[in-house]
Design a protein around this motif. Structure first.
Motif, PDB file in Angstrom:
ATOM      1  N   ASP A 123       0.850  -1.171  -0.137  1.00 21.43           N
ATOM      2  CA  ASP A 123       0.011  -0.059   0.149  1.00 21.43           C
ATOM      3  C   ASP A 123       0.991   0.980  -0.091  1.00 21.43           C
ATOM      4  OD1 ASP A 123      -2.208   1.545   0.153  1.00 21.43           O
ATOM      5  OD2 ASP A 123      -2.593   1.351   2.307  1.00 21.43           O
ATOM      6  N   TYR A 143       2.303   2.429   3.331  1.00 15.36           N
ATOM      7  CA  TYR A 143       1.298   2.648   4.450  1.00 15.36           C
ATOM      8  C   TYR A 143       1.218   1.019   5.218  1.00 15.36           C
ATOM      9  CZ  TYR A 143       0.185   7.438   3.804  1.00 15.36           C
ATOM     10  OH  TYR A 143       0.455   8.718   3.532  1.00 15.36           O
ATOM     11  N   HIS A 164      -1.816   0.013  12.164  1.00 16.57           N
ATOM     12  CA  HIS A 164      -1.873  -1.126  11.415  1.00 16.57           C
ATOM     13  C   HIS A 164      -0.093  -1.143  11.370  1.00 16.57           C
ATOM     14  CE1 HIS A 164      -3.476   1.648   8.498  1.00 16.57           C
ATOM     15  NE2 HIS A 164      -2.401   1.232   7.758  1.00 16.57           N
ATOM     16  N   TYR A 217     -11.632  -1.185   4.683  1.00 16.37           N
ATOM     17  CA  TYR A 217     -11.736  -0.311   3.441  1.00 16.37           C
ATOM     18  C   TYR A 217     -11.228  -0.770   2.061  1.00 16.37           C
ATOM     19  CZ  TYR A 217     -11.225   4.337   5.754  1.00 16.37           C
ATOM     20  OH  TYR A 217     -11.462   5.380   6.417  1.00 16.37           O
ATOM     21  N   ARG A 261       1.913  13.848  10.664  1.00 15.26           N
ATOM     22  CA  ARG A 261       0.322  13.582  10.127  1.00 15.26           C
ATOM     23  C   ARG A 261       0.192  12.130  10.464  1.00 15.26           C
ATOM     24  NH1 ARG A 261      -1.517   9.380   6.516  1.00 15.26           N
ATOM     25  NH2 ARG A 261      -3.204  10.519   5.265  1.00 15.26           N
ATOM     26  N   ASP A 318      -1.748   8.775  10.402  1.00 16.36           N
ATOM     27  CA  ASP A 318      -2.521   8.157   9.605  1.00 16.36           C
ATOM     28  C   ASP A 318      -3.685   7.623  10.354  1.00 16.36           C
ATOM     29  OD1 ASP A 318      -2.876   6.840   6.777  1.00 16.36           O
ATOM     30  OD2 ASP A 318      -2.853   4.965   7.938  1.00 16.36           O
ATOM     31  N   VAL A 319      -5.067   7.618   9.675  1.00 13.62           N
ATOM     32  CA  VAL A 319      -6.296   7.175  10.336  1.00 13.62           C
ATOM     33  C   VAL A 319      -6.146   6.774  11.739  1.00 13.62           C
ATOM     34  CG1 VAL A 319      -7.246   6.070   8.386  1.00 13.62           C
ATOM     35  CG2 VAL A 319      -5.643   4.806   9.536  1.00 13.62           C
ATOM     36  N   GLU A 325      -5.399  12.370  10.709  1.00 12.38           N
ATOM     37  CA  GLU A 325      -6.311  11.914   9.374  1.00 12.38           C
ATOM     38  C   GLU A 325      -7.374  11.247  10.166  1.00 12.38           C
ATOM     39  OE1 GLU A 325      -6.307   9.538   5.409  1.00 12.38           O
ATOM     40  OE2 GLU A 325      -5.677   8.564   7.091  1.00 12.38           O
ATOM     41  N   ASP A 379     -13.636  12.427   0.783  1.00 12.31           N
ATOM     42  CA  ASP A 379     -14.485  11.245   0.694  1.00 12.31           C
ATOM     43  C   ASP A 379     -15.761  11.042   0.435  1.00 12.31           C
ATOM     44  OD1 ASP A 379     -12.145   9.316   1.473  1.00 12.31           O
ATOM     45  OD2 ASP A 379     -12.831   8.990   3.095  1.00 12.31           O
ATOM     46  N   HIS A 399      -2.643  12.363  -2.146  1.00  9.51           N
ATOM     47  CA  HIS A 399      -2.170  10.950  -2.940  1.00  9.51           C
ATOM     48  C   HIS A 399      -3.545  10.157  -2.810  1.00  9.51           C
ATOM     49  CE1 HIS A 399      -1.846  10.312   1.243  1.00  9.51           C
ATOM     50  NE2 HIS A 399      -1.790   8.843   1.374  1.00  9.51           N
ATOM     51  N   ASP A 400      -4.460  10.421  -1.993  1.00 11.92           N
ATOM     52  CA  ASP A 400      -5.588   9.303  -2.254  1.00 11.92           C
ATOM     53  C   ASP A 400      -6.828   9.961  -3.119  1.00 11.92           C
ATOM     54  OD1 ASP A 400      -4.471   7.667  -0.153  1.00 11.92           O
ATOM     55  OD2 ASP A 400      -5.413   8.663   1.337  1.00 11.92           O
ATOM     56  N   ARG A 445      -7.464   6.359  -7.021  1.00 15.28           N
ATOM     57  CA  ARG A 445      -6.300   6.987  -6.266  1.00 15.28           C
ATOM     58  C   ARG A 445      -4.847   7.091  -6.954  1.00 15.28           C
ATOM     59  NH1 ARG A 445      -5.739   4.704  -0.027  1.00 15.28           N
ATOM     60  NH2 ARG A 445      -4.651   2.717  -1.034  1.00 15.28           N
TER      61      ARG A 445
HETATM   62  O1  ISL Z   1      -8.169   6.504   0.123  1.00 12.53           O
HETATM   63  C1  ISL Z   1      -9.305   6.934   0.441  1.00 12.53           C
HETATM   64  C2  ISL Z   1     -10.410   6.919  -0.563  1.00 12.53           C
HETATM   65  O2  ISL Z   1     -10.142   7.116  -1.766  1.00 12.53           O
HETATM   66  C3  ISL Z   1      -9.452   7.047   1.669  1.00 12.53           C
HETATM   67  O3  ISL Z   1     -10.709   6.560   2.321  1.00 12.53           O
HETATM   68  C4  ISL Z   1      -8.412   6.395   2.517  1.00 12.53           C
HETATM   69  O4  ISL Z   1      -8.197   5.140   2.154  1.00 12.53           O
HETATM   70  C5  ISL Z   1      -8.346   6.882   4.021  1.00 12.53           C
HETATM   71  O5  ISL Z   1      -8.532   8.077   4.123  1.00 12.53           O
HETATM   72  C6  ISL Z   1      -7.053   6.600   4.697  1.00 12.53           C
HETATM   73  O6  ISL Z   1      -5.977   6.825   3.980  1.00 12.53           O
HETATM   74  C7  ISL Z   1      -4.737   6.702   4.746  1.00 12.53           C
HETATM   75  O7  ISL Z   1      -4.619   5.229   5.264  1.00 12.53           O
HETATM   76  C8  ISL Z   1      -4.480   4.140   4.252  1.00 12.53           C
HETATM   77  C9  ISL Z   1      -3.641   4.524   3.298  1.00 12.53           C
HETATM   78  O8  ISL Z   1      -3.727   3.480   2.062  1.00 12.53           O
HETATM   79  C10 ISL Z   1      -3.859   5.947   2.600  1.00 12.53           C
HETATM   80  O9  ISL Z   1      -2.951   6.171   1.392  1.00 12.53           O
HETATM   81  C11 ISL Z   1      -3.577   6.767   3.633  1.00 12.53           C
HETATM   82  O10 ISL Z   1      -3.664   8.151   3.237  1.00 12.53           O
HETATM   83  C12 ISL Z   1      -4.004   2.926   4.987  1.00 12.53           C
HETATM   84  O11 ISL Z   1      -2.822   3.131   5.709  1.00 12.53           O
END
Ligand code: ISL
Length: 541
Positions: A60, A63, A103, A138, A192, A194-195, A245, A275, A309-310, A395
């Motif tokens: 990923d 990630y 994770h 997801y 930053r 992540d989730v 995030e 989103d 990037h997403d 993405r």
């Molecule tokens: O990518 C999304 C929708 O197209 C988002 O919902 C995204 O998956 C979500 O916001 C979480 O994103 C983050 O964690 C993910 C990683 O794949 C993403 O690149 C990152 O920005 C898992 O670590």
């Protein structure tokens, strides 16, 4: 309103694998970021957010981390990272890293040990169950993956290769705090995260009546205790900046994460735009901004971003990437920089790069898209139809290489790029933008410069005009004796408006415009497609 350096900052996101390749392997690298620091500095930004560059099997795009204390070889070495950090600082900027601790990779030694036997001391680093529930992840149809060796299922909010850590385990939390200190002690300026609102899970994993709505993954009881502990043990000891995030969050819950009295995070990314709003929807966008302003202003700090990037590049998703590419890129730039909250620019946005549309699923690399494609095709849907339906929000749309110039591969690499370059690079590239005083690039630079000179852009309050208008978004920012009026025509149409009497009579001085403004102090205004204007206006007339 408390002032802070980070509130006044503009952040530039570097997706290093697509930024600049110096060793010809087709991936951008940290050395490439170092070589382009003058470019980033010239734009005027304050903070660089670097996407994950830790050791990773890369299912990923980084990630999925297998070693939190080393740098993946595609990116460079720890020594390259340290040099990058030093160089960012000597260029007068700051660097924040991505912290991915919901994770790990399934290749992380913790997971390898945890899955080796039910009584391994690290078993509880992850989440196990004898029976799965009906939740979706997801990227896959279930959050549970069966593990043959120990005959139990493990939990993953994202891909099968990204098992979730068990934050209930104090040892896991201590491991994370320790790795955070490892990087902070090197001198990085923050994270930053992540989730970050996914760390706490629902007790007992009850089945959902609407498993397709995956919001059960976030904002669960216990999350604020974890973040406060993290603040207590780590964050408060450093002068840093943190942005969480935070998907599935309302302004009311958002305040619980970023409230100034909460001792958790500085600011957040919510996903009500990126989103939830697949195409431009003026009323919805206005409503989102209104609710977040009312919810946070004076109490916590918001962040503004229109792509990353997403998420598909903003001119393609929300603007017009053909006839009005430049105008719409500039119009959204004004929006991004003038709304309350800090602006985040995703690499390439500053030259108006567009989303890509490749011909075949083979040209795409993103695991989210690949998995979804397979899942839908396996259900019996037509492959072409599935492919078509995934293109708009893919993405990879925003992950194509940075377009530096019109030489092969846009000057990004001398090798074969890991993902194809957008074919429009001869037309849209940095070299061309730097030569054109009217380019999107100089417009971004001007907006960033204005923020440094005028605190109204940071601390000004926000009052809307033309609230129900379908094409016009307009608001006033006001701070101390400064009042700025923002007028945006977010449409392909020519729109005529009449300013309210109170504004028609006051003096107006143009600060920035993306067309040459003909009329200045009239009360009737004609705004061309994607026209954007910022006026300084006199005190109430
Ligand atoms: O990518 C999304 C929708 O197209 C988002 O919902 C995204 O998956 C979500 O916001 C979480 O994103 C983050 O964690 C993910 C990683 O794949 C993403 O690149 C990152 O920005 C898992 O670590």
């Amino acid at each position: 309103m408390k002032k802070a350096w980070w509130k006044e900052s503009v952040v530039y996101q570097v997706y290093w694998r697509s930024f600049y390749d110096t060793d010809g392997d087709g991936y951008g690298d940290l050395e490439g970021v170092i070589q382009k620091l003058d470019y980033i500095q010239n734009l005027g930004v304050d903070v660089i957010w670097l996407n994950p560059c830790y050791e990773s099997p890369d299912v990923d795009n980084g990630y999925d981390i297998s070693d939190y204390r080393s740098v993946m070889s595609k990116a460079g070495t720890l020594a390259t990272f340290e040099r990058l950090l030093q160089e960012v600082h000597s260029h007068g900027m700051k660097l924040i890293m991505d912290l991915v601790v919901n994770h790990t990779s399934s290749q992380h030694p913790w997971f390898k040990e945890a899955r080796s036997s039910k009584d391994h001391p690290k078993r509880d680093y992850y989440i196990w169950s004898k029976t799965p529930n009906n939740w979706r992840s997801y990227f896959t149809p279930s959050v549970w993956e069966y593990d043959e060796t120990t005959e139990e299922y493990y939990f993953h909010s994202f891909a099968v290769e990204q098992p979730d850590l068990n934050w209930q385990n104090p040892k896991v939390r201590q491991e994370v705090y320790s790795l955070m200190k490892f990087w902070l002690d090197k001198g990085i300026d923050g994270f930053r995260m992540d989730v970050i609102n996914l760390l706490a899970k629902q007790e007992g994993f009850p089945d959902s009546n609407h498993p397709e709505d995956i919001s059960y993954l976030g904002n669960n009881p216990g999350i604020h205790e974890y973040l406060r502990e993290m603040h207590e043990e780590v964050l408060q000891h450093y002068d840093i900046f943190t942005v969480g995030e935070i998907p599935f969050v309302t302004p009311e819950d958002g305040l619980l994460y970023v409230g100034e009295d909460r001792r958790e995070l500085h600011t957040l990314f919510h996903f009500e735009v990126c989103d939830n709003m697949s195409h431009w929807d003026m009323q919805r966008f206005k409503d989102i901004q209104r609710r977040w302003y009312n919810g946070l202003w004076g109490k916590g700090w918001n962040s503004q971003f229109l792509n990353n990037h997403d998420h598909t590049r903003l001119v393609t998703r929300f603007g017009n990437d053909s006839e009005y590419r430049v105008e719409s890129a500039k119009c959204f730039a004004v929006l991004l920089h003038m709304l309350p909250g800090m602006p985040y620019i995703f690499q390439g946005e500053e030259i108006g790069m567009t989303g890509v549309r490749f011909d075949s699923i083979e040209d795409y690399h993103d695991i989210a898209m690949k998995n979804k494609y397979k899942e839908e095709v396996d259900k019996g849907r037509k492959p072409e139809e599935v492919f078509e339906s995934l293109l708009h929000l893919a993405r990879d749309n925003s992950r194509t290489p940075m377009q530096w110039n019109d030489s092969p591969n846009a000057g990004f690499t001398t090798g074969t790029p890991w993902i194809k370059v957008n074919p429009n690079y001869k037309e849209i590239n940095v070299a061309k933008a730097l030569k054109d005083p009217n380019s999107v690039y100089y417009f971004y630079r001007k907006l960033i410069q204005l923020r440094k000179e005028h605190q109204v852009m940071v601390y000004g309050d926000f009052q809307e005009l033309f609230e129900d208008h379908q094409q016009i978004y307009s608001f006033i920012r006001e701070y101390e004796n400064e009042r700025w009026l923002v007028l945006l025509n977010i449409s392909d149409l020519l729109v005529e408006i009449e300013l309210p009497e109170s504004l028609a009579l006051v003096e107006k001085e143009i600060i920035l415009e993306n067309y040459k403004v003909q009329e200045v102090s009239t009360d009737e205004l004609k705004l061309k497609p994607y026209e954007a204007r910022i006026y300084r206006i006199g005190s109430r007339g």
